[in-house]
Design a protein around this motif. Structure first.
Motif, PDB file in Angstrom:
ATOM      1  N   TYR A  22       0.813  -1.221   0.000  1.00 39.40           N
ATOM      2  CA  TYR A  22       0.000   0.000   0.000  1.00 39.40           C
ATOM      3  C   TYR A  22       0.843   1.267   0.000  1.00 39.40           C
ATOM      4  O   TYR A  22       0.448   2.285  -0.561  1.00 39.40           O
ATOM      5  N   SER A  23       2.004   1.189   0.583  1.00 45.09           N
ATOM      6  CA  SER A  23       2.924   2.327   0.539  1.00 45.09           C
ATOM      7  C   SER A  23       3.411   2.552  -0.892  1.00 45.09           C
ATOM      8  O   SER A  23       3.435   3.690  -1.377  1.00 45.09           O
ATOM      9  N   ALA A  24       3.786   1.468  -1.580  1.00 47.25           N
ATOM     10  CA  ALA A  24       4.291   1.575  -2.949  1.00 47.25           C
ATOM     11  C   ALA A  24       3.206   1.990  -3.935  1.00 47.25           C
ATOM     12  O   ALA A  24       3.428   2.824  -4.808  1.00 47.25           O
ATOM     13  N   VAL A  25       2.012   1.412  -3.795  1.00 46.16           N
ATOM     14  CA  VAL A  25       0.940   1.671  -4.755  1.00 46.16           C
ATOM     15  C   VAL A  25       0.284   3.036  -4.543  1.00 46.16           C
ATOM     16  O   VAL A  25       0.028   3.765  -5.497  1.00 46.16           O
ATOM     17  N   PHE A  26       0.009   3.398  -3.290  1.00 49.08           N
ATOM     18  CA  PHE A  26      -0.743   4.619  -3.002  1.00 49.08           C
ATOM     19  C   PHE A  26       0.054   5.695  -2.278  1.00 49.08           C
ATOM     20  O   PHE A  26      -0.462   6.783  -2.023  1.00 49.08           O
ATOM     21  N   GLY A  27       1.281   5.404  -1.889  1.00 47.34           N
ATOM     22  CA  GLY A  27       2.075   6.376  -1.165  1.00 47.34           C
ATOM     23  C   GLY A  27       1.618   6.575   0.277  1.00 47.34           C
ATOM     24  O   GLY A  27       1.921   7.592   0.902  1.00 47.34           O
ATOM     25  N   TRP A  28       0.887   5.601   0.824  1.00 44.66           N
ATOM     26  CA  TRP A  28       0.390   5.729   2.185  1.00 44.66           C
ATOM     27  C   TRP A  28       1.534   5.647   3.178  1.00 44.66           C
ATOM     28  O   TRP A  28       2.459   4.845   3.015  1.00 44.66           O
ATOM     29  N   GLU A  29       1.462   6.469   4.209  1.00 49.55           N
ATOM     30  CA  GLU A  29       2.469   6.483   5.269  1.00 49.55           C
ATOM     31  C   GLU A  29       1.850   5.914   6.537  1.00 49.55           C
ATOM     32  O   GLU A  29       0.831   6.407   7.015  1.00 49.55           O
ATOM     33  N   PHE A  30       2.473   4.897   7.078  1.00 56.84           N
ATOM     34  CA  PHE A  30       1.948   4.167   8.232  1.00 56.84           C
ATOM     35  C   PHE A  30       2.525   4.706   9.528  1.00 56.84           C
ATOM     36  O   PHE A  30       3.716   4.959   9.631  1.00 56.84           O
ATOM     37  N   GLN A  31       1.648   4.862  10.526  1.00 59.33           N
ATOM     38  CA  GLN A  31       2.057   5.299  11.855  1.00 59.33           C
ATOM     39  C   GLN A  31       1.639   4.225  12.849  1.00 59.33           C
ATOM     40  O   GLN A  31       0.477   3.823  12.882  1.00 59.33           O
ATOM     41  N   GLN A  32       2.598   3.758  13.652  1.00 54.86           N
ATOM     42  CA  GLN A  32       2.283   2.738  14.652  1.00 54.86           C
ATOM     43  C   GLN A  32       1.388   3.352  15.723  1.00 54.86           C
ATOM     44  O   GLN A  32       1.587   4.480  16.141  1.00 54.86           O
ATOM     45  N   PHE A  33       0.385   2.583  16.158  1.00 54.37           N
ATOM     46  CA  PHE A  33      -0.550   3.054  17.171  1.00 54.37           C
ATOM     47  C   PHE A  33      -0.236   2.425  18.515  1.00 54.37           C
ATOM     48  O   PHE A  33      -0.250   1.193  18.653  1.00 54.37           O
ATOM     49  N   ASP A  34       0.069   3.229  19.498  1.00 55.18           N
ATOM     50  CA  ASP A  34       0.146   2.823  20.907  1.00 55.18           C
ATOM     51  C   ASP A  34       1.012   1.591  21.161  1.00 55.18           C
ATOM     52  O   ASP A  34       0.627   0.698  21.897  1.00 55.18           O
ATOM     53  N   ASN A  35       2.196   1.528  20.539  1.00 55.76           N
ATOM     54  CA  ASN A  35       3.150   0.424  20.756  1.00 55.76           C
ATOM     55  C   ASN A  35       2.580  -0.958  20.461  1.00 55.76           C
ATOM     56  O   ASN A  35       3.016  -1.951  21.029  1.00 55.76           O
ATOM     57  N   GLU A  36       1.590  -1.032  19.616  1.00 54.44           N
ATOM     58  CA  GLU A  36       1.000  -2.312  19.223  1.00 54.44           C
ATOM     59  C   GLU A  36       1.398  -2.612  17.786  1.00 54.44           C
ATOM     60  O   GLU A  36       1.912  -1.762  17.082  1.00 54.44           O
ATOM     61  N   GLU A  37       1.132  -3.836  17.356  1.00 56.15           N
ATOM     62  CA  GLU A  37       1.309  -4.177  15.950  1.00 56.15           C
ATOM     63  C   GLU A  37       0.060  -3.748  15.195  1.00 56.15           C
ATOM     64  O   GLU A  37      -0.634  -4.560  14.585  1.00 56.15           O
ATOM     65  N   TYR A  38      -0.229  -2.479  15.303  1.00 57.63           N
ATOM     66  CA  TYR A  38      -1.388  -1.877  14.660  1.00 57.63           C
ATOM     67  C   TYR A  38      -0.904  -0.567  14.059  1.00 57.63           C
ATOM     68  O   TYR A  38      -0.220   0.205  14.717  1.00 57.63           O
ATOM     69  N   TYR A  39      -1.264  -0.335  12.808  1.00 57.73           N
ATOM     70  CA  TYR A  39      -0.780   0.847  12.103  1.00 57.73           C
ATOM     71  C   TYR A  39      -1.949   1.632  11.540  1.00 57.73           C
ATOM     72  O   TYR A  39      -2.932   1.058  11.073  1.00 57.73           O
ATOM     73  N   VAL A  40      -1.820   2.952  11.575  1.00 55.21           N
ATOM     74  CA  VAL A  40      -2.863   3.850  11.093  1.00 55.21           C
ATOM     75  C   VAL A  40      -2.318   4.651   9.913  1.00 55.21           C
ATOM     76  O   VAL A  40      -1.164   5.083   9.919  1.00 55.21           O
TER      77      VAL A  40
END
Length: 120
Positions: A22-40
């Motif tokens: 999704y980063s390569a296709v859409f340029g989305w930038e992921f942010q980790q949420f609250d020290n979990e394996e969850y990204y926003v």
């Protein structure tokens, strides 16, 4: 719109691979949420909705839309009254609010969310 869809959550069988794609296709930038394996992926300023990415708990890929409601308790009551089933009981998203997951009578998984910035 009353009770709008405000969030889409991607359950990925391979989270690392999904983030790269999704980063390569859409340029989305992921942010980790609250020290979990969850990204926003924040919505930005164009009126889009935010997205979350997590490892699929059962290995199956899916996208879950989340509907914002003024009262989670009332919405859960309505879901049950009209043939839906709660599949993940109420949980807290710290600093964001409260949520549940349910299936509609056809089996589609959907999230419900009541905002509360004081949720802990």
């Amino acid at each position: 719109m009353k009770n709008p869809v405000t969030y889409a959550e991607f359950h990925a069988p391979n989270l690392a691979e999904a983030k790269v794609f999704y980063s390569a296709v859409f340029g989305w930038e992921f942010q980790q949420f609250d020290n979990e394996e969850y990204y926003v992926v924040p919505k930005g300023e164009d009126g889009a909705i935010s997205c979350g990415f997590m490892q699929s708990q059962d290995g199956q890929p899916r996208t879950v839309c989340t509907v914002q409601v003024p009262s989670l308790e009332k919405a859960v009551e309505d879901v049950k009254k009209h043939g839906g089933t709660i599949v993940v009981e109420k949980f807290t998203v710290p600093g964001v609010g409260y949520a549940v997951y349910f299936t509609d009578p056809g089996g589609q998984i959907i999230g419900l969310y009541e905002p509360d910035e004081n949720a802990a």
